[in-house]
Design a protein around this motif. Sequence first.
Motif, mmCIF file in Angstrom:
data_model
loop_
_atom_site.group_PDB
_atom_site.id
_atom_site.type_symbol
_atom_site.label_atom_id
_atom_site.label_comp_id
_atom_site.label_asym_id
_atom_site.label_seq_id
_atom_site.Cartn_x
_atom_site.Cartn_y
_atom_site.Cartn_z
ATOM 1 N N VAL A 192 0.811 -1.223 0.000
ATOM 2 C CA VAL A 192 0.000 0.000 0.000
ATOM 3 C C VAL A 192 0.847 1.278 0.000
ATOM 4 C CG1 VAL A 192 -1.904 -1.171 1.173
ATOM 5 C CG2 VAL A 192 -0.183 0.054 2.544
ATOM 6 N N ARG B 269 0.500 3.825 -2.752
ATOM 7 C CA ARG B 269 -0.805 4.493 -2.791
ATOM 8 C C ARG B 269 -0.958 5.505 -1.656
ATOM 9 N NH1 ARG B 269 -1.601 -0.775 -4.624
ATOM 10 N NH2 ARG B 269 -2.836 -0.957 -6.528
ATOM 11 N N ASN C 10 -6.599 2.358 8.624
ATOM 12 C CA ASN C 10 -5.924 2.578 7.346
ATOM 13 C C ASN C 10 -5.151 3.890 7.430
ATOM 14 O OD1 ASN C 10 -6.972 0.288 5.585
ATOM 15 N ND2 ASN C 10 -8.868 1.123 6.427
ATOM 16 N N ILE D 189 -8.073 0.352 -1.739
ATOM 17 C CA ILE D 189 -6.665 0.582 -1.413
ATOM 18 C C ILE D 189 -5.720 -0.347 -2.167
ATOM 19 C CG2 ILE D 189 -4.934 0.605 0.434
ATOM 20 C CD1 ILE D 189 -7.103 1.378 2.385
ATOM 21 N N ALA D 190 -5.869 -1.645 -1.973
ATOM 22 C CA ALA D 190 -4.806 -2.570 -2.355
ATOM 23 C C ALA D 190 -4.902 -3.096 -3.778
ATOM 24 C CB ALA D 190 -4.780 -3.758 -1.382
#
Length: 464
Positions: free
Chosen positions: A143, A146, A185, A238-239
Motif C-alpha cells: 500500500v 498508494r 488505514n 486501497i490494495a
Amino acid sequence: MTEVQTLAEFVDRAQLEEMSEAALGQLKIRVLDTIGVAIGALDAAPIKAIREMTLALGGAPISTLIGGGKTAPDRAAFYNGALSRYLDFMDSYLAPGETCHPSDNLGAVLAAAEMRDASGAEFLAALAVAYQVHTRLSDVAPVRARGFDHTVQGAYAAAAGVAKALRLSPEQIANAIAISGTANNALRVTRTGALSHWKGLAYPNTAMAATHAALLAAHGITGPAEVFEGNKGFEETIAGHFEIDWPREDLESVTRTILKKHNAEIHSQSAIDAALDIRARPGFSAASVREARLETFAVAFQIIGGGEEGDKRLVRNKEEADHSLPYMLAVALIDGEVQPEQYAPQRILAEDVQTLLRKVMIAPSPELSTLFPKFLPARLAIELENGRLLACSRDDYHGFYTDPFDWEAARRKFDRVTREKTSEIERDAIANVIETLERRRVAELTGLLGRIGGSTEGERRMRA
C-alpha cells in the motif's frame, strides 16, 4: 465463505507443532530481540511520557508493562509496542512493494496471551500467525505507493495474532480481523518529510486498536464480513485485487524476516557495513573525506536517501536521524558503529557529523534495484581530500536471511542493548525462559519483565 472467514479458519487451526525446527528457533530469536530492544528504550523521553499517561489513566491490572505495573490489555499493547519500536532496532520483512516489521505484533499478542494465562506454546503460535499474516499481505497487497502506511497490513496481522492468543472461535476471529482492518488505514505521511514521534508510535496504535477489536469480537461485536473483497472494501479502495490461499499457508514466513545488526533503518544495513569496511582501511580519516557516493536500490533511495519521502540532509532529532542514510553513513564513518548511542541529541547535532552528512551523495541504481528484495545491495565510493578513492560493495549483512543470527548472536545483541537497564542475572533469566518458552507459561516471562526497572510511587501502587 468470505475471504476474512477463510483467513480466520487458518488462524484457528494453526498450531506450533506445524512449524519447522528452524522456524521455531528463529521465532524465539525474534522474541529475544524484540524484548531486548524494548528494555533498551525504557528511559526514552517519549516512552516516559506514555508511561506517565498510562499510569494516570489506570486500567484493569491484567497485562504486564515491561518495567513494572499492569494495565488493560489494549493499553499494555500500546506501551510495550512503543518500547519495542522506539529504538528502531527491531526486525523487518522486505517485500517488493512493502517493508514491514512483524515484531511490532509482539506487544499485543503478549498482552492477550497473559490475559488468558496462556502457555508459551500458545503465545508462540499466535505470534507466528501474526508474522504469517503480516508478511503475506505485504507480499501481495502493498500500500506504500498508494500513500498508505505499512501499518495497514498490520491491522489484520495484529488482530489475527491477538484473537488466536485469546482463544476466540473462528467466527469471533473473523469479526476481530474485519473490525481492525476496516478501522485502521493509516497515511504514509507518518514517515515522510519532517518526522515526529508518531513514526515510532503508529504501529503501537494499530496494535492497541487491534487488541480492542479482538476484545470487542470476544463480546459478540461483529465486523464487515467482506472487508477484503466487498463493495468499497480493502481491495477496491486501497490494495487492488490479490489472492492468498490461506488453507495452504504454513507458519514459516518468520525465516524470511531479518534482524538489524546496526541500529538503523533496515535498508541501510549493508551500506553501513560497506562504510565500516572502508573506515577500517589504513590511512582512512573521516575528517579527510571530500565526498562519499552511495549507489543503492530504489526503495532505499526513496525512503531514506532523499527521494520521494523527503530531504534527508536536515537532521535534527532521532526520528529524522535513523531514517537518514546520509546521517547513518556519516556517523558510521566517524564513530565506527551505529548503535543507540549514535542517536543521543548531542551526537545528532554535533558539528562533525552534520558537516560530513552533507558530503554524502545518494543515487538509485537500476541495476541494484533489480536485486532487491532478494539482496540488499550497496556500492559505496569515498573520495579523500588527497584524491585517494576507497570503494566497497555489499549484497547482504549478518542478520539478513542469507546469513541469519543464531541464538548466540541474538544474545550478544540482547546483552548489549539491555546492559544499562538490567543485571546479568536478569538477562540470563529472561533469555533462558525465552529459549525454552514452548515448555513454559507466558506468566514466567511477563513476571520477569514486570520486575525490570520502575521505581515511582505510581508504579509501586500498580505492582501492588
